[in-house]
Motif scaffolding. Structure first.
Motif, mmCIF file in Angstrom:
data_model
loop_
_atom_site.group_PDB
_atom_site.id
_atom_site.type_symbol
_atom_site.label_atom_id
_atom_site.label_comp_id
_atom_site.label_asym_id
_atom_site.label_seq_id
_atom_site.Cartn_x
_atom_site.Cartn_y
_atom_site.Cartn_z
ATOM 1 N N THR A 1 0.883 -1.170 0.000
ATOM 2 C CA THR A 1 0.000 0.000 0.000
ATOM 3 C C THR A 1 0.913 1.209 0.000
ATOM 4 O O THR A 1 2.047 1.151 0.469
ATOM 5 N N HIS A 2 0.437 2.302 -0.514
ATOM 6 C CA HIS A 2 1.240 3.498 -0.701
ATOM 7 C C HIS A 2 2.408 3.230 -1.650
ATOM 8 O O HIS A 2 3.459 3.850 -1.525
ATOM 9 N N SER A 3 2.231 2.263 -2.553
ATOM 10 C CA SER A 3 3.285 2.012 -3.538
ATOM 11 C C SER A 3 2.604 1.737 -4.879
ATOM 12 O O SER A 3 1.540 1.119 -4.919
ATOM 13 N N PHE A 4 3.209 2.206 -5.962
ATOM 14 C CA PHE A 4 2.604 1.986 -7.285
ATOM 15 C C PHE A 4 2.565 0.501 -7.633
ATOM 16 O O PHE A 4 1.755 0.077 -8.444
ATOM 17 N N TRP A 5 3.450 -0.278 -7.010
ATOM 18 C CA TRP A 5 3.439 -1.713 -7.302
ATOM 19 C C TRP A 5 2.157 -2.370 -6.803
ATOM 20 O O TRP A 5 1.734 -3.390 -7.324
ATOM 21 N N GLY A 6 1.548 -1.766 -5.795
ATOM 22 C CA GLY A 6 0.263 -2.261 -5.321
ATOM 23 C C GLY A 6 -0.819 -2.142 -6.376
ATOM 24 O O GLY A 6 -1.845 -2.821 -6.312
ATOM 25 N N LEU A 7 -0.600 -1.260 -7.344
ATOM 26 C CA LEU A 7 -1.524 -1.174 -8.478
ATOM 27 C C LEU A 7 -1.056 -2.062 -9.621
ATOM 28 O O LEU A 7 -1.813 -2.837 -10.191
ATOM 29 N N ILE A 8 0.230 -1.912 -9.940
ATOM 30 C CA ILE A 8 0.759 -2.507 -11.166
ATOM 31 C C ILE A 8 0.617 -4.028 -11.177
ATOM 32 O O ILE A 8 0.138 -4.611 -12.157
ATOM 33 N N LEU A 9 1.012 -4.686 -10.082
ATOM 34 C CA LEU A 9 1.003 -6.153 -10.079
ATOM 35 C C LEU A 9 -0.416 -6.731 -10.249
ATOM 36 O O LEU A 9 -0.625 -7.579 -11.120
ATOM 37 N N PRO A 10 -1.406 -6.275 -9.475
ATOM 38 C CA PRO A 10 -2.764 -6.779 -9.725
ATOM 39 C C PRO A 10 -3.281 -6.428 -11.128
ATOM 40 O O PRO A 10 -3.939 -7.250 -11.768
ATOM 41 N N TYR A 11 -2.955 -5.252 -11.616
ATOM 42 C CA TYR A 11 -3.384 -4.861 -12.968
ATOM 43 C C TYR A 11 -2.850 -5.842 -14.011
ATOM 44 O O TYR A 11 -3.576 -6.286 -14.898
ATOM 45 N N ILE A 12 -1.554 -6.160 -13.917
ATOM 46 C CA ILE A 12 -0.948 -7.067 -14.902
ATOM 47 C C ILE A 12 -1.654 -8.426 -14.869
ATOM 48 O O ILE A 12 -1.944 -9.018 -15.903
ATOM 49 N N SER A 13 -1.978 -8.892 -13.637
ATOM 50 C CA SER A 13 -2.624 -10.207 -13.509
ATOM 51 C C SER A 13 -3.889 -10.300 -14.344
ATOM 52 O O SER A 13 -4.130 -11.297 -15.016
ATOM 53 N N GLY A 14 -4.710 -9.258 -14.292
ATOM 54 C CA GLY A 14 -5.979 -9.305 -15.013
ATOM 55 C C GLY A 14 -5.838 -8.964 -16.482
ATOM 56 O O GLY A 14 -6.429 -9.614 -17.348
ATOM 57 N N THR A 15 -4.999 -7.964 -16.798
ATOM 58 C CA THR A 15 -4.966 -7.471 -18.170
ATOM 59 C C THR A 15 -4.176 -8.384 -19.103
ATOM 60 O O THR A 15 -4.330 -8.295 -20.315
ATOM 61 N N GLN A 16 -3.332 -9.281 -18.556
ATOM 62 C CA GLN A 16 -2.569 -10.177 -19.430
ATOM 63 C C GLN A 16 -3.492 -11.131 -20.199
ATOM 64 O O GLN A 16 -3.121 -11.642 -21.245
ATOM 65 N N LEU A 17 -4.712 -11.343 -19.657
ATOM 66 C CA LEU A 17 -5.632 -12.320 -20.250
ATOM 67 C C LEU A 17 -5.932 -12.025 -21.719
ATOM 68 O O LEU A 17 -5.879 -12.910 -22.577
#
Lengths: 291, 271
Positions: free
Chosen positions: B131-147
């Motif tokens: 939390t309070h880190s951009f990686w908290g956004l990026i990693l979950p985003y990649i998980s879904g958008t790679q599909l």
């Protein structure tokens, strides 16, 4: 021979590791957590088993009845908004004819899609603003003296959210219908017209049946989307005033991130997921839309 | 005769609908040039001059948030495209045990609504101290958008002729070479589509950044909502900020209009 084969398999699995690491950590593991913690009282660090208490609480609380009623309003109006208006728009664009004019109108209708969704929501929030909003200024200019805090009053709030996006043409359904109408067999339509069918008959007897697959897709996607749509509510009213505009998803958000009841929030998430799952299976089994 | 009358009525109706559709759009531009005083005193009046100072003030207010959004978008797009195309390649060109169950496991992700995972995902991100880190956004985003990447790339890679790969294999090319030097360059248009759809989904997201990030590292959507809450004091500035913040999406859409519609129609993106 066998070794070489397994070496090849090894490379395949190696290449798949990143994808699976991601979905395991950030998708499947959260699903397991959600189901487990829906039976617990959870503060993110420690949790305590409470059985079905969270679910009982959800269905027994007064907000559930309001939320469910509001959800019904949102879903029904969302479906009407996604079918009727975009269809009228697409049909009229073809009726008016002339390739240049068609292109102009189509472009005009999808222009608002250039903006990020949040910006559109904020614009509508400004339109409803009690002091500097367009709606009140317009009423004022037309001579009405009573003004409303459209999003702040219990009677007007939910319908203000429903009317957001008027005239509801801009969006994916419009593009889907527009493309489908363009793909219709023009010779058949022409033949019908020569045989004396008027425009209304062509629309009801030929266009509507032809567009049935598109209707099915749009309806099912809209229903699923509307159950999961709470960002707009969150920005416009936060579910208020009181609970006047809340829906189950909004109740979930408020439970988890408003009052730190993460187990309770998980339970609402699970309940909503089950509804979505049933609808999805029903769609795959009986409607067989392909999306 | 009746035909032209219907046409005429249709045209009028259509024009009214178009005007209604564009009202918020026009408001946005109109008020972005007015000062707050002009809004209060004369709501409908034209501004005495075009107040570009709204734009310079708005730029100061949102530039860092736009930078944050772009940072998150670029890394997510790169990650989703690379990882998605890699798995797409394996599923298209390799034979191995459990291939189809594994593929089902990946595609099954589309049945998971973000509604179900938002609470536990927050717990996971908290426990990973993201939390309070951009990686908290990026990693979950990649998980879904790679599909989307996996599905589109698989279809495309399957359509490539085997001779292409056979020749490189005989020349001693490794599997990674085949993927990166033969398959990838042939599917640039698909990669662009995936990139555009991913970019727009990530840039427009409000909920997840709002939950995960600190105000000090807010994304553009967070800044925009913040302006409207505190900023009832200045409509001109808020509207100018919305316009500035919409520039990236407008540019991306105009650049890839054709790709974008194709991608949207072929499958809703998960984020």
């Amino acid at each position: 021979m066998n070794l070489a084969k397994w070496r090849r398999y090894g490379i395949s699995y190696l290449f798949l590791i990143p994808s699976f690491l991601f979905i395991a950590t950030f998708l499947y593991y959260p699903v397991l957590l959600a189901f487990f913690h829906s039976f617990t009282k959870w503060n993110l660090v420690t949790s305590e088993w409470v059985g079905l208490d969270n679910f009982k609480k959800f269905f027994n609380e007064g907000t559930f009845a309001t939320g469910a009623k509001n959800q019904l309003i949102y879903t029904l109006t969302d479906v009407v908004k996604a079918i009727v208006f975009p269809l009228i728009g697409a049909e009229l664009v073809y009726l008016v004819g002339g390739n240049k004019i068609k292109y102009l109108f189509r472009t005009g209708f999808i222009l608002p899609m250039l903006l990020p969704g949040v910006v559109s929501i904020l614009l509508w929030q400004n339109i409803y603003d009690p002091t500097n909003g367009l709606l009140n200024q317009l009423l004022h200019a037309m001579g009405f003296t009573s003004t409303h805090a459209w999003l702040g009053e219990e009677k007007t709030a939910i319908w203000s959210i429903v009317m957001m996006g008027l005239p509801f043409i801009s969006g994916l359904p419009f593009l889907i219908f527009y493309a489908a109408i363009g793909n219709m067999n023009q010779e058949q339509l022409e033949a019908a017209r020569i045989d004396g069918a008027n425009g209304w008959n062509v629309f009801t007897k030929m266009h509507l049946p032809f567009l049935m697959p598109q209707f099915k897709i749009v309806i099912i996607l809209t229903i699923l989307g509307s159950l999961q749509d709470y960002v707009k509510i969150m920005i416009l009213t936060g579910g208020g005033p009181g609970v006047a505009t809340t829906n189950p998803a909004m109740i979930m958000y408020n439970a988890a991130f408003g009052s730190s009841q993460y187990g309770y929030g998980s339970a609402i998430g699970v309940a909503l997921f089950l509804v979505i799952l049933v609808l999805t299976i029903f769609n795959l089994k009986f409607l067989k839309t392909d999306y | 005769m009746t035909g032209s009358l219907t046409k005429w009525t249709g045209g009028v109706l259509l024009t009214i609908l178009l005007i209604l559709t564009l009202v918020p759009f026009v408001l946005l531009i109109f008020f972005s040039f007015k000062t707050q005083l002009e809004v209060l005193i004369d709501f409908w009046g034209m501004p005495d001059k075009l107040h570009f100072e709204n734009y310079s003030a708005a730029w100061k207010a949102v530039r860092s948030s736009i930078g944050n959004s772009l940072y998150v978008c670029v890394i997510t797009v790169a990650g989703a495209v690379l990882i998605g195309s890699l798995s797409g390649y394996v599923f298209a060109r390799h034979k191995f045990p459990l291939k189809s169950p594994l593929y089902m496991l990946l595609i099954g992700v589309m049945m998971i609504p973000s509604l179900l995972t938002v609470v536990p995902l927050y717990a996971i991100i908290t426990n990973l101290h993201m939390t309070h880190s951009f990686w908290g956004l990026i990693l979950p985003y990649i998980s879904g958008t790679q599909l989307l990447g996996i599905m589109l790339c698989r279809t495309l890679f399957e359509s490539l002729p085997e001779e292409l790969f056979e020749a490189a294999r005989i020349d001693g090319g490794s599997e990674f070479y085949l993927y990166s030097r033969i398959a990838l360059p042939l599917c640039v248009p698909i990669l662009v589509t995936i990139g555009i759809v991913t970019f727009l989904a990530v840039y427009s997201d409000y909920l997840w950044p709002f939950i995960v990030l600190d105000q000090s590292q807010q994304t553009f959507t967070m800044a925009a909502v913040g302006l409207n809450k505190s900023g009832r004091s200045d409509i001109g500035l808020s509207f100018a900020a919305y316009i500035i913040g919409s520039v990236p999406t407008v540019l991306v859409i105009l650049f890839g209009m054709k790709y974008y519609i194709e991608g949207m129609v072929s499958g809703a993106v998960k984020s």
